[in-house]
Every structure is written in C-alpha cells, then in structure tokens.
Design an enzyme around this catalytic site. Sequence first.
Site, mmCIF file in Angstrom:
data_model
loop_
_atom_site.group_PDB
_atom_site.id
_atom_site.type_symbol
_atom_site.label_atom_id
_atom_site.label_comp_id
_atom_site.label_asym_id
_atom_site.label_seq_id
_atom_site.Cartn_x
_atom_site.Cartn_y
_atom_site.Cartn_z
ATOM 1 C CD GLU A 216 -3.076 -1.262 2.001
ATOM 2 O OE1 GLU A 216 -2.767 -1.139 3.190
ATOM 3 O OE2 GLU A 216 -4.230 -1.474 1.615
ATOM 4 C CD GLU B 176 -3.432 -7.343 3.114
ATOM 5 O OE1 GLU B 176 -4.461 -6.838 3.609
ATOM 6 O OE2 GLU B 176 -2.351 -6.735 3.007
HETATM 7 C C1 GAL Z 1 -4.965 -4.061 4.113
HETATM 8 C C2 GAL Z 1 -3.567 -3.793 4.566
HETATM 9 C C3 GAL Z 1 -3.221 -4.474 5.851
HETATM 10 C C4 GAL Z 1 -4.314 -4.276 6.840
HETATM 11 C C5 GAL Z 1 -5.598 -4.802 6.287
HETATM 12 C C6 GAL Z 1 -6.766 -4.576 7.202
HETATM 13 O O1 GAL Z 1 -5.400 -3.061 3.296
HETATM 14 O O2 GAL Z 1 -2.647 -4.168 3.596
HETATM 15 O O3 GAL Z 1 -2.023 -3.966 6.334
HETATM 16 O O4 GAL Z 1 -4.469 -2.929 7.095
HETATM 17 O O5 GAL Z 1 -5.913 -4.118 5.118
HETATM 18 O O6 GAL Z 1 -6.644 -5.163 8.422
#
Ligand code: GAL
Length: 985
Positions: free
Chosen positions: A428, A498
């Site tokens: 990010e 993620e």
């Molecule tokens: C993503 C980010 C993580 C964390 C997650 C939410 O956007 O890469 O670091 O913030 O969301 O828990």
Amino acid sequence: MSVRTTSPTSVPYVEYVEYVEDLSPGRGTLPPRAWYASSDVVSLSLDGSWRFRLSATADAEDDSFAEEGYDSGDWAEVTVPGHWVLQGDGDFGAPIYTNHLYPFPVDPPRVPTENPTGDHLRFFDLPDDWPASSHPDAVLRFDGVESCARVWLNGTDIGEFKGSRLPHEFAVGHLLKPAGNVLAVRVHQWSAGSYLEDQDQWWLPGIFRDVTLLHRPAGSALDFFVHASYDHREGTGTLRVDSEVDGRVVVPGLDIDTKTGQAVVVPVRPWTAETPHLYDGTLVTDGERVPLRIGFRTVALEDGLIKVNGRAILFRGVNRHEWHPEHGRALDLETMREDVLLMKRHNVNAVRTSHYPPHPAFLDLCDEYGLWVVDECDLETHGFTEQAWRDNPVDDDRWTPALLDRAARMVERDKNHPSVVVWSLGNEAGTGRGLTAMAEWIRGRDGSRLLHYEGDRNCRDTDVYSRMYADHAEVERIGRGLDGGPRKRRRLPLILCEYGHAMGNGPGGLADYQRIFEEYDRIQGGFIWEWIDHGVKDERYGFAYGGDFGEELHDGNFVCDGLLFPDRTPSPGLLEYKKAIEPVRIKGDGIGTGVGIDVGGTVRVTNTYDFADLSALAFEWSYDVDGEAVEAGALNVPALAPGESADVKLPEPPADARGAETRWTVRAALAEDSAWGAKGHLVAWAQLPLAGRPLVGIAAGERPVRDGRGGIKLGPAVFASRTGELTTVGGIDVVGPKLDVWRAPTDNDMGAAWQSDVRYGVLWRKLGLHRMRHRLDAVELADDALIVRTRVAPAASEVGLRTVYRWTSDGTRLRLTVSVAPEGDWNVPLPRLGVRLGLTAGDRVRWHGGGPGEGYPDTDSASMLGRWESTVDELQTPYVRPQENGARAAVRWAEIGTGPGLRALRVEGEPEFWFTARRWTSEQLDAADHLTDLTDLTPGDTVWVNLDHGQQGIGSQSCGPGVLPRYQLWARPAQFSFVFSEIDG
Ligand code: GAL
C-alpha cells in the site's frame, strides 16, 4: 550547540539531529550482505539490559552521553531487544495504533518536535576468546531499530541509519578495546523513515531486534549468494556459490567440494514447502567456515503460472506480522518456532511477511520446516491516500535512494533462503517511479525469484496479479479469464495477497474461496489477513487495542484481526481455515446432499498436495451411531501422488443401528511423528451421512389447565397464566423462552467505516433489532395445546414478526413449536432467529451436533458432528473485543445442567439448531468493549441460552466482502420446534 534556521520552514533546528529528517537511508553503514552466523568465529551478543534515558524531543540532550566516562548512574534500564513504550510501567510513553493515518502532520520529511528519543548505553568487555589482535573489520550489527538511530562507540560517532526492520552494520574493529567499551545508541521514534513505514500496526520505537558484535578474521567471508536450482526433468540440482571472498564449497551429502563461483550439477532431492530437503554444506574461506543449508528449487513463471520445480503451486497462506502480546515485535526464537509449528499443524503452506522482512531466524525456520515465503520489503506510505497520494515518496526521486537501500537490505540479507520464492516491494504505497526502480534493481540482482506488489494493478513491474479482499464472484471471473485488464496482466496468475479478514468472529466464506482456488488454475491461492491479533497484554483490559493508551487518533480493535488470539491460542477462524485448506479431499457419493454415501460404501480420496504423496498419512474410519463412534478401523489408502484420486471401500456397516442416526467419519492423520506434528495429528477428515435422524415426535396428549395459583400446568411444565411464559419444566426454573433476533454484532457484521457496501450491523441497530418489543395478543388454552400469540417488533417501525408459541406435552416431555410470520418490508436480514431462555442454574453442557468449537453458516466446515461436552465458560470464544460467539452448529440435542450426574434440561430440536449458552445477555455482550467488561460483571446465576433456527452468516466485511447471499438470513415465514424434558444423571 549550533542552531541553524532551516528553509523553507524557518524552524530552528539543532544541527546534530538533522539526520532525523534527512531523506537518506543513513551514513557510515557497511554495504548490505547475507545474514549468517558462523560457528567458528567469535561473536558477542549485546542483548540484555541497557542503560536508558528518554527525552521528549530529538534535541533535548546533547551527545555527551556517548563519551567515555559519562556518568549514567541515574538512568533507567531497558531490555534490548525491546520497545521502550512496552517497558517502564508507563514511564516510557505508550504505544500508538493507527491503521493508515500518520499519527503526525503529513509534511514530508518533517516530523513533530515532540519526538520521543531514547538514549541507550551498553558497556561491554570483549570475551576472553576474542582474538587478541582484533582484525580491523570487526562488525557491529543491528538487526532492527525503530525508526532511526545514531551510534557511537567509545565516544566516536560511527553513523546513523533508518529502515526499522532491516539490518545495519558498522565496521568497528579499530575502535574496540579489550575492556570498558561504551556503545551509545540514540533512537528517535519519528524520522523521515517513518513516512516509509506506515504499516497497519502499533508504532513501537526501540532497539527491538538483536545487537551483535562479530569478529571478522582476516580472510573471512563477506557476502555470498547460494544459487541452487533444480531441473525437474533431469532430477538434478545445480549449485553455484558466488562469494565476495574466494573459497571452497563443501557439501558432504552430495560429494561436492568445489571452488566458489563454480557450478556443479548433481542428482538431488529438491526442496519444496511440503518436502523441505536441505543439504548441509560449508563455505570455507581462509578465515572462516560458514554453515550453509542448501535447498534446491527453481521458481518460474511458466504458462501464466507460478511454478516451482515444474509444478504449479497453490498458496494456502497467511499474512504474518511479528507479534508478542508483551514484547511487541521483539520475538524470541521459541515464539518464531511456535508460529511455524502452528502454521504447519494447521495446513498452512505459505507466509507473506507483511509488511517487512521478519527476524532472519524466522526464515531459517521456514527453510527447515517448509513454508513458501513472500518476503516483503519494509515499505508502506498508505497515509498519503488521504491527500490523493500527493507527495508520495515512492513517486518522488529524492526518496529513491532510500527505497533502493531498503530493497537491497532485504534481498541481500535474505537471498540464501530456499523458502523465499517471491520478493514483494512493499504494501500500500500507491504507485510511482521509486517502485519501478526497486523492481529493476531486484531483478538485476536476483533473477531467480518472482516479484510481487499488490498496488501495481497493471502488473507493470510484477510477475503476478495480486489483489486484496476481492469477493468470490470477482475471483471466479478472474479465474475464468473474464476480467480484462492490460495485456500483460491477462497472462499472469492471480493471488489474493490478503483475503478473509480475521477480525473478531470469522472470517466467513473461506471454504467457498478455496473451492474457487482449486477449480481455476489461474488462481494460485491466497493469504489470510492475518496471522495474529496484535493485542497488548494489559492488566486493565486483558488485551488492549487502539485507543486504550489515550491515543488522540487511532483505529480501535482493527489491530486485532488475526487467526490467533494475542496469546497464540488458535481462534475458531484458524480451525476453519485448517479444514478449508486441508490437503486431502475425502468425498462420498451424495455427501452434501444429505443423501450420504452409496450403499457400496466407497469414498473418493484425492491428494491435493502439490508435491508430497500420501505416504506420511494414515487413514482411519469410524462408524458413528447417534454421534458416538461404535467401531473404528484402519482404511487402506494408497500413497497417492499429488493430484491423484482413489476410490476406497469402507467396511460393511454394523447392522444393529436401526432407528438411529448413523454416519462414517474418515480421518487422515500423521502416520509417524514428523518435524512439526506428532503421530496421530489430524490433517484432514470428512463425515459421510448414512441413516438420517429419526423425528423427535411426541404425542400431544396433555391438556393445559389453570392451577388456581396464577399458573397454567401442561405436562411437566408450569406457565404464568397472564403472559403464557414458561416458568418451570419439572424441577427446573426457566425464564422465557422468547423469540430473539439480536446478536452482539461481530466486527464483520459492522463492516468497515469506509465501505460503500451495505453494512448490516449498522442497519440492524438503526432499525432497532437490539430493542425489540414483545406484544402479547392472546394466551389460549386449547384441548391439547397452550397457544401464545405475540407480535415482536422494534419501536418506530412497521416491520414486525408475528410469533405464535404452541406448547404441547405427552405428560413427561414438552414441545414448543414456534411459528414466525414477518410483516412489513424487511430490507435487512435478521441477525439470528430463535428463542432465548434463561436457566437459573447450569454450568455443564453436553450435546450431539457440531463441535467442539463454534460454527456459523459460513464458518462451520471445521465443526465435526459428534457428542461433545463443555462447561458454559468454555463455550465462550474470547474475541478481544467481545461480540457474538460460541454457537454450536447443527445441534440435535443439548443438555444443560449442574452437578456431576448432570441434572439437566434436555432440548431436542426439529430441525437441528444452533446452540449458545452464556452467563451474560446478548445486550451485555454487545455493551462490552473488552473481555474484562464481561468477567467484571457481577455474575448473575442465570445462564442465557439461545436456541436458533437460523443465524446470519459471518462474511469478511470488517475489511472485505460481506456474507454470500446463500448464508444470509432473510425474514421469511418459518416454523421450528424444540422438545424439553428434565433429565437426571
Ligand atoms: C490491508 C492492509 C493491511 C491491513 C488490512 C486490514 O489493506 O494491507 O495492512 O491494514 O488491510 O486489516
């Protein structure tokens, strides 16, 4: 002290701390190189207790503390590795949690005047075995300091550095004395580097990784690069060790003894995450013997797929931040090992080191036990999104040297780990030339691994299309190749770097994702967000989260979104994930349709490992009657190769189970002790229904009668005659039961504030589902039933649920049939639909249904049908922020009572139901912010029991998609029954 006036801000600033806001990565450090420990070279750990003085600003104190003879007698002490804010009982400041907001004004590279600064002092003598004529190149290594440090040795300023989770070394041999050395380190919480370290985590200053002094003998190895590839067609490995200092490479197990720089081709067993064969070797230079652990493997992008040793792989991964509830990001080796073992035991095969390179010892463990690693650089600039990414450092050439320094420190340190298969530029950080420069540098240095960066949506610089939190439908579209996108991207595989946001109860829908991953080649798996809750152990709260330290700006419990609780207890989410990603699929004909297995009794076993055959697993069947295994035996499954299936015959079912519910349970467990699990450790399982459950059916013979004392008697039960509410069953006092639709919203129910999607948790409260009113319309005594008519609805709305309770009895048992008819325009699903009752006594529970842990409609794959037992307290799942939890799924019957013999209320459901019991109400659960809010409640005697016909699914909306339509609980006409009886013993 000289003061300069900086332009353009005209703020007086002290020259000797100018480096804090300097864009450069540092001064005085040695070039980055491989991290290794050689056994025959002396080193001195400087970990332990250090003298410590905290100042409020970077310039509060001059540098006289670094001079020899300085009297630090009145200083405090801190433990290194450690974060000072987690030590000193609050005297050293406190942690701050923000997700992406910078906790200081965004004016790069300037940082606030309030800049907590920790001066550290360590005094040391050289050990007796330290070579007398110390070579001038002794090295002082810092493995991690947040966020900027300046270092003096024996009064000499040796330099400064930024890049918190990266190693920094200084040549110090010329400064060392046999005794009385003084190492002084000044650490600033904020620096220009903080703009590059805006990861979603606690801001935790300090020297949080090891500090080591390494003797460097003449002729010692400096840097070296182990190239160990595998040719899957030939079955050979090619080894070449490039070393800055010439020497020999010796690998006894492969009969290799060759010069550095020379390639050798030999037959080898390859390294994979499933079969992590490592060969011990040594790099021998004139002055040093460096142990090598060599894994042969080849990573390639081929036919649009990530392949290792010629085979496409599927990531069953997790995102791992380093976390310990007392020590923050200062982890000891045993904690790291615990993480790896827990991963292996839960079928996890990959780690993304979100969002910085981990302690190097963690990668040694990944090599040894076998995990694919996406090694991510210490880089995130997410807070610039608040200003539409204006001034983003990754798109500003002045910052590029700092970015390249970070890339180099990661790659050089970690390049010799076979587990690292992908480099990630960071997280990010938007887009920009700086990222491209990093990618180009990495490719130039190491062409043997792939490149990842999720922010590069067009895949300009990357080898894999990466997304976070894409919903199931979109992932499926990408799997089918229907997502369009630039030409390069269309030919790349997808990974979800993620997904499955494990905040609080959940995540839901993991099994549904896994089905898609396994169906489409292009989808090569993903990484759950995230491994562990970053709760801080705290006397006041159990575990603290954002805001608990008085931060002005914070993101609450968004920092507790892991598959492990902060103390590393697996949460139900991890058990669900383990089941969803199990590497063996066991299916029977008709399973999932309720039909069960065919009469022939054959199960289809499929090996879904990418490399391992099934020889490490032993299979077993059990034949279960009404939830109890009555017979069990071994099941002979061939050692199937990856991707292969076999049909395996089960034995004849024993014939004496007529009138009972029967099923097969098939388990695959470790056949022998392995490096990470004991013999018998369960890896995969399935249940195959045979005969269905007979109806509970009771004859409604009894007639309700008024007892003349304000009650109505029906069989074993008494009701209040004015309200029609049940008060006792046999000798058991009962409150209720009443229709209940409320649950303490989960983090996933509430969704994330920034989401444009509908967030049901918010709408539920708006509609008033937490304050439903029960209007009594009639209490009717019929010939064979007591009928209570009600309407359940929230104030200020026309929606409601007409609810009829119909009670019947055969004299000893009591049956309740609840009929619900929705009225009005329900534009939200219900949180739950069932009844809640109170029991004035009860601490033990037995049930036949899903267990041992909780399960909701989209999180119930790990819920195994059987007979289970628990205390009421053990039924609770301790989510760091309290919320709905603990429902047991598909319960046939439950008994709740007291005493060893269990004098209990027995409830049988028709159909099966969700069972929940707790010592507090849903309203109290809802009102709690921390677990201590619940445990501090004056314990009432009442145990509140929910018997639910339906539950809304869980989803992943705390940072991702909501509940899939098929798991949503829309208000529809419904009817469900429970049969109550009192049992003794
Ligand atoms: C993503 C980010 C993580 C964390 C997650 C939410 O956007 O890469 O670091 O913030 O969301 O828990």
